[in-house]
Design a protein around this motif. Structure first.
Motif, PDB file in Angstrom:
ATOM      1  N   LEU A   1      -4.193   2.344 -10.787  1.00 26.48           N
ATOM      2  CA  LEU A   1      -3.252   3.312 -10.677  1.00 26.48           C
ATOM      3  C   LEU A   1      -3.241   4.250 -11.789  1.00 26.48           C
ATOM      4  O   LEU A   1      -3.443   5.467 -11.869  1.00 26.48           O
ATOM      5  N   ALA A   2      -3.063   3.462 -13.102  1.00 32.65           N
ATOM      6  CA  ALA A   2      -3.058   4.066 -14.284  1.00 32.65           C
ATOM      7  C   ALA A   2      -4.166   4.852 -14.689  1.00 32.65           C
ATOM      8  O   ALA A   2      -4.264   6.022 -15.211  1.00 32.65           O
ATOM      9  N   VAL A   3      -5.252   4.386 -14.026  1.00 33.16           N
ATOM     10  CA  VAL A   3      -6.714   4.920 -14.318  1.00 33.16           C
ATOM     11  C   VAL A   3      -6.823   6.128 -13.467  1.00 33.16           C
ATOM     12  O   VAL A   3      -6.995   7.304 -13.828  1.00 33.16           O
ATOM     13  N   TYR A   4      -6.353   6.066 -12.407  1.00 27.45           N
ATOM     14  CA  TYR A   4      -6.286   7.373 -11.350  1.00 27.45           C
ATOM     15  C   TYR A   4      -5.623   8.214 -11.948  1.00 27.45           C
ATOM     16  O   TYR A   4      -6.060   9.415 -11.972  1.00 27.45           O
ATOM     17  N   ASP A   5      -4.586   8.089 -12.325  1.00 25.36           N
ATOM     18  CA  ASP A   5      -3.480   9.086 -13.076  1.00 25.36           C
ATOM     19  C   ASP A   5      -4.171   9.803 -14.197  1.00 25.36           C
ATOM     20  O   ASP A   5      -4.069  11.014 -14.235  1.00 25.36           O
ATOM     21  N   ARG A   6      -4.801   9.033 -15.283  1.00 27.98           N
ATOM     22  CA  ARG A   6      -5.394   9.356 -16.142  1.00 27.98           C
ATOM     23  C   ARG A   6      -6.761  10.525 -15.739  1.00 27.98           C
ATOM     24  O   ARG A   6      -6.904  11.553 -16.238  1.00 27.98           O
ATOM     25  N   LEU A   7      -7.495   9.962 -14.916  1.00 25.84           N
ATOM     26  CA  LEU A   7      -8.672  10.688 -14.426  1.00 25.84           C
ATOM     27  C   LEU A   7      -8.311  12.048 -13.735  1.00 25.84           C
ATOM     28  O   LEU A   7      -8.988  12.976 -13.611  1.00 25.84           O
TER      29      LEU A   7
ATOM     30  N   PHE B   1     -11.409   5.389  -5.596  1.00 25.35           N
ATOM     31  CA  PHE B   1     -10.580   4.433  -5.796  1.00 25.35           C
ATOM     32  C   PHE B   1     -10.106   3.768  -4.556  1.00 25.35           C
ATOM     33  O   PHE B   1      -9.811   4.291  -3.646  1.00 25.35           O
ATOM     34  N   ILE B   2     -10.271   2.298  -4.823  1.00 19.20           N
ATOM     35  CA  ILE B   2     -10.250   1.450  -3.632  1.00 19.20           C
ATOM     36  C   ILE B   2      -9.196   0.319  -3.778  1.00 19.20           C
ATOM     37  O   ILE B   2      -9.293  -0.426  -4.733  1.00 19.20           O
ATOM     38  N   LEU B   3      -8.325   0.024  -2.851  1.00 19.95           N
ATOM     39  CA  LEU B   3      -7.463  -1.096  -2.852  1.00 19.95           C
ATOM     40  C   LEU B   3      -7.586  -1.831  -1.574  1.00 19.95           C
ATOM     41  O   LEU B   3      -7.416  -1.133  -0.540  1.00 19.95           O
ATOM     42  N   ASN B   4      -7.863  -2.991  -1.589  1.00 21.43           N
ATOM     43  CA  ASN B   4      -8.122  -3.619  -0.329  1.00 21.43           C
ATOM     44  C   ASN B   4      -7.791  -5.429  -0.597  1.00 21.43           C
ATOM     45  O   ASN B   4      -7.763  -5.739  -1.621  1.00 21.43           O
TER      46      ASN B   4
ATOM     47  N   GLY C   1      -7.110   0.898   1.369  1.00 14.01           N
ATOM     48  CA  GLY C   1      -6.776   2.332   1.281  1.00 14.01           C
ATOM     49  C   GLY C   1      -7.610   2.837   0.028  1.00 14.01           C
ATOM     50  O   GLY C   1      -8.314   2.069  -0.658  1.00 14.01           O
ATOM     51  N   GLN C   2      -7.907   4.154   0.202  1.00  7.44           N
ATOM     52  CA  GLN C   2      -8.877   4.678  -0.860  1.00  7.44           C
ATOM     53  C   GLN C   2      -8.458   6.160  -1.076  1.00  7.44           C
ATOM     54  O   GLN C   2      -7.830   7.056  -0.302  1.00  7.44           O
ATOM     55  N   CYS C   3      -9.157   6.693  -2.064  1.00 10.42           N
ATOM     56  CA  CYS C   3      -8.847   8.097  -2.204  1.00 10.42           C
ATOM     57  C   CYS C   3      -9.889   8.365  -3.441  1.00 10.42           C
ATOM     58  O   CYS C   3     -10.707   7.363  -4.131  1.00 10.42           O
TER      59      CYS C   3
ATOM     60  N   LEU D   1       0.882  -1.345   0.162  1.00 12.18           N
ATOM     61  CA  LEU D   1       0.108  -0.014  -0.006  1.00 12.18           C
ATOM     62  C   LEU D   1       0.874   1.237  -0.027  1.00 12.18           C
ATOM     63  O   LEU D   1       0.550   2.269  -0.552  1.00 12.18           O
ATOM     64  N   ALA D   2       1.830   1.160   0.761  1.00 12.83           N
ATOM     65  CA  ALA D   2       2.885   2.383   0.686  1.00 12.83           C
ATOM     66  C   ALA D   2       3.325   2.595  -0.480  1.00 12.83           C
ATOM     67  O   ALA D   2       3.537   3.905  -0.993  1.00 12.83           O
ATOM     68  N   ILE D   3       3.772   1.624  -1.428  1.00  9.09           N
ATOM     69  CA  ILE D   3       4.271   1.938  -2.652  1.00  9.09           C
ATOM     70  C   ILE D   3       3.302   2.705  -3.720  1.00  9.09           C
ATOM     71  O   ILE D   3       3.520   3.583  -4.285  1.00  9.09           O
ATOM     72  N   PHE D   4       1.861   2.360  -3.472  1.00 12.67           N
ATOM     73  CA  PHE D   4       1.019   3.173  -4.082  1.00 12.67           C
ATOM     74  C   PHE D   4       0.561   4.549  -3.608  1.00 12.67           C
ATOM     75  O   PHE D   4       0.320   5.271  -4.283  1.00 12.67           O
ATOM     76  N   GLU D   5       0.912   4.386  -2.467  1.00  8.99           N
ATOM     77  CA  GLU D   5       0.509   5.677  -1.665  1.00  8.99           C
ATOM     78  C   GLU D   5       1.709   7.017  -2.504  1.00  8.99           C
ATOM     79  O   GLU D   5       1.375   8.142  -2.344  1.00  8.99           O
ATOM     80  N   ARG D   6       2.823   6.561  -2.793  1.00  8.45           N
ATOM     81  CA  ARG D   6       3.652   7.478  -3.789  1.00  8.45           C
ATOM     82  C   ARG D   6       2.977   8.116  -4.704  1.00  8.45           C
ATOM     83  O   ARG D   6       3.248   9.216  -5.167  1.00  8.45           O
TER      84      ARG D   6
END
Lengths: 458, 458, 458
Positions: free
Chosen positions: A207-213, A225-228, A172-174, A44-49
């Motif tokens: 993550l790539a979709v998050y980046d685009r949106l 966006f949810i990661l679980n 985690g979510q955002c 999760l910490a890696i995605f948080e970057r």
């Protein structure tokens, strides 16, 4: 929550291109993840970057609907040594070598005693299978069948240094806020150790979709966006946010298995079968621009949509995949690795999902803000101020562009009653939803229609 | 009411086999029943020996919806004597010989004066027709047409010793309680004198069904049994219990004409056409195990379902018959007798109805009691505690029994949302409802599903 | 309002036959009508001679939904004079010669300067086109293209004596009360100057229908008749009576273009597509007695139904025409005159509309007033008091008239539950709605059914 997410969004500006995905894959792959514990936390910490994830956890022992949050599993080492001192299985070699959630052990056993603790696949003799035992204590090793059948008699030393401690099921979510409160939910899971298509392809595509949106103007939907960890993680998520989603969720996708060799994307319908994304996907599938197959909802197999689509929630959650779990022999084995999965396919999946979401935005339900009588289009320069037979006369085969724009405006206005989606209206107009986009944008701009605020018929 | 019925149930243990039905038929057949009076009362008392009927009555003169409860009719004797002193018609010969609800008379008439008081059937010259005049006072005799046309001129003595006294329209009912408050209602009528298929077959089949169901564990529906005079009796019943049935009735059957020679049973759909029993019957008819035809609801002909299915009630009442009223020439004549009717057919009808009700129990709507997320099947030994590729891998053509049981469990759990019946779920599973029975029973046993308590979509 | 309308109705007894329509046409045709002003007022006054119209107006400047009521337009004269003093266009020649709502002008212009103020139709070189500019100020003349292209260079004198003054958008209505509050609304528009099929045919047919219905007993629907300027007039009407119509309107027709040469009438479905009149029209079209085509609802073209069927109102308003606007080249030109239109066709249209409305009355939803159980038909002499096999026995191919009457009574009673219309019940009976009329009338007469009071499923 949304405002802090928006603030963080500014801080996280790094672009997620294919080479970033590639590098992240290599960093994430070796980690021994599970549904709890340090491996999940590091991942999760890696995605948080790259995403402003808010991490939270449901403490071990909490009742979560019909389940109990398990204790945290910590694995430090696991090694099986043969009679001659050679290493038979070792966590250092592969994080799949030990049963996930294995109990600790330190014992000498004969080969016969050992057998019930060894897992291998005769049908794939070079693969290490992925085995879990989250809710019943056992210990064991996983290894290639070729190796298993060559084991000699003798004394084996099984040593697993693991422990179960009070911890939490973390997720985690955002949120990327849009102008409407109606939400599109994108979810993927993070809990399988060292698996590629059926693990890392999902979070990396997310993550790539998050980046685009994050670069969209987002005048319509809000995106979540949810990661679980799979199953128990989405249950924990729903125990905290299920009521919120019931109020706001217009549609959603569980992202899974998005990096395999299949050419087509594969969409699984929501339980309801007629929600926004179901209809968008059917629309896209019939166009044929994005190769896409559509599967029925199946509560007996799949991923976290099984929780979102349980009868108590019945949320409009679809699932998108490429090379679907259970359809390829490498599934849940050490052969589901970077060779099997294609980083470029993950990026292509993300790009297609962005296209799908763009289409969802204009396929949604809009509302005529002046629904009593026709709005006066003339005062907004949308209707000719001079009405003469010339401006009206036309062959029915060929409408002028202006006249067609006007007719489509009137169709959108008349049918934007909170019940018809833009897909319905396009069908009435005999055109594609995309053909209505410029008309819809004009009507939004002059304030005559607005996106449905609630989740409406989604 | 239910508890006292349960208490009585213990007292009434006699088994109702085919020979009992035969003996009861012979006892009941000669009685001159009507919609009120001693004949009806004696007949109900005979059934009370085997069923804990609670008898009640609506007093003569009471307003019953659009009707008025009639006075009680008491008939003591009726004889028409010819010019030569010979008996032309006599209640002693057949209870059909007098118009049911005939006024009293004691008069000498010429043949010409007598004719309007005589009823016969040229099309069936040996039969005595069944004629009633409940709501308009008249007197008359019924006799074979062969006898009528041979009557000589002369003075005839018509003597009917009947009277109309304040009394009541009586009916009886009893309840076999189940665990759910949802009720299946079984009703038949008792008011025709000396008619077999279109009278006694119904109550006798009802009694045999009662006897069979009294031995069931009845973990699901509650069963209600009603015997009443036709039309006015069911109106009286509904005036007292209609509101209760609106709250509880999941389905019902009017039993009529169940003893004739037809091989097929004949089911008439409820007015709604899509209730539990309608769907069960369509299911059974398509299987072909019980030969069964299905008729549309017809408000212009039939039995007490016309009252249950009047628009103000619109209850889910179907009708089951074998050799249907109006379709056989002996109907409503003295030829509808034991020779026409088959006691074995009555018993066979009861057995088929029991089968239908068993099917209805497992075809009903059940409710997932842990509807938020998937229930944790593992802790109930319904899901493998060890999850490895081996336990999941299977050819899609052939599922292991265990895996199929699991998949069906998951389907039942996901769709038991209060809207889908087990018929719907079986269709989704691609199997018969019967195939789901063991799965359903297991899920009931571990407390994950329960029968829908209310009348739901019935 | 209804009682005063009823009072006035008595005063207005003149019969509207074909020669009356002819004379009224000649009186109305030359008037320079517009959406406001003296021409409209004079026209309404002519109709008031035959119908007790209540006239009211929405003052200029009032906000009407998304619109603003315009100032009143007064046109006194309009003449364009050529360089040689000859008259090029003159209001005296045709009320179409000036742009409707033209601003005043008194100026000398060159031919080049004049051109943008001249309107003609190259495709119909002898026709004067009908041009309006209600909501943007401009001035101009309309003339035949043949005349336009022959104009010499030189100085032209354009003189339009018009003014804009505070006034009102006026409309008129009257009501023929029936026994039910459910209303049928008939509406036509009055605002086009000197146009025949696409103007006067509508109000004249409306008047003829009014005349016919005023002689009906009207035991069922209430009828409402509306004359208004198109679009802004119906918006003004709805701003005052829209809420009333939402409570009461069972159906309606906008009358337009009813005098042309087409043999078929043409019905446009309501926006809902399944209302009373939609179904009546489909019924009539399938019979073929009145030649009738059916068009889909089209919010992009048409008449005042666009306002009634806007999403905020969604009223059950259809539209009836004969030679439809936009389908004939003379539409909106001076060639849409008495030669094009046929007075006899207007009268025929009115007669067909009367037939349609008669059918609507018996096609509507009725309510069983004794819905609990069957009503006791015997006490009303609708059921034989003597029930014998003779009275019931029949071949299924041929029912006696009495028996058929009884069966239809029972069908009407069972299905008159507030949900089924008589069209539905006729379909169940396998007969035409007209076949049920005598049965329905009998049941109304004995008080067992009554017309649905509210607007119900219309």
């Amino acid at each position: 929550m949304q405002s802090s997410a928006a603030a963080l969004e500014i801080a996280c500006g790094a672009s997620v291109d294919e080479s970033t995905i590639d590098a992240l894959f290599d960093e994430l792959f070796p980690i021994c993840r599970s549904i709890t514990g340090p491996g999940l936390r590091r991942s999760l910490a890696i995605f948080e970057r790259y995403m402003p994830l808010e991490i939270e956890g449901v403490p071990s022992g909490s009742q979560v609907f019909d389940w109990t949050a398990p204790p945290e599993w910590r694995i430090r080492s696991a090694r099986l040594t043969g009679p001659d001192g050679s290493v038979v299985a070792d966590l250092e070699e592969s994080s799949l070598s030990v049963i996930n959630y294995s109990a600790p052990v330190d014992a000498w056993l004969t080969l016969a005693e050992l057998r019930e603790h060894l897992h291998a696949l005769p049908s794939l003799p070079t693969a290490i299978p992925y085995v879990t035992s989250y809710y019943q204590r056992r210990w064991g090793f996983c290894l290639p069948y070729d190796r298993l059948r060559a084991l000699p008699e003798g004394a084996y030393h099984a040593r697993i240094d693991s422990e179960f401690v009070p911890g939490a099921v973390e997720f985690g979510q955002c949120v990327l806020p849009g102008e409407s409160e109606a939400e599109i939910v994108l979810s993927s899971y993070l809990c399988h150790p060292s698996l590629a298509n059926n693990e890392l392809s999902g979070p990396l595509a997310l993550l790539a979709v998050y980046d685009r949106l994050s670069r969209w103007p987002r005048r319509r939907f809000t995106y979540r966006f949810i990661l679980n960890p799979e199953t128990i993680g989405s249950l924990c998520y729903l125990s905290r946010y299920g009521d919120h989603l019931r109020q706001t969720m217009a549609g959603g996708l569980v992202l899974t298995c998005l990096g395999g060799p299949s050419e087509k994307l594969s969409y699984q319908l929501t339980r309801r079968g007629n929600t926004l994304l179901d209809r968008v996907m059917e629309d896209i599938a019939s166009e044929g621009v994005i190769p896409l197959e559509i599967r029925a909802f199946d509560p007996t197999d799949g991923s976290d949509e099984r929780q979102y689509c349980s009868p108590g929630f019945n949320l409009p959650m679809g699932q998108i995949a490429r090379t679907v779990y259970g359809r390829y022999p490498e599934y849940h084995t050490s052969l589901d690795n970077k060779e099997f999965m294609d980083i470029a396919a993950v990026a292509r999946s993300a790009s297609s999902i962005e296209h799908i979401l763009k289409r969802a935005e204009i396929s949604w339900t809009y509302r005529n803000l002046a629904p009593y009588g026709e709005p006066q289009l003339g005062k907004r320069d949308l209707f000719p101020s001079l009405n003469s037979p010339d401006t009206r006369r036309h062959s029915s085969d060929h409408l002028s562009d202006e006249r067609q724009f006007l007719k489509r405006s009137m169709m959108i206005l008349n049918y934007s009653d909170g019940e018809s989606s833009m897909i319905d209206i396009a069908a009435r107009c005999g055109c594609a939803v995309g053909d209505l986009e410029p008309v819809l944008e004009k009507l939004e701009q002059v304030g005559l229609v607005a996106i449905e605020q609630g989740r409406s018929n989604g």
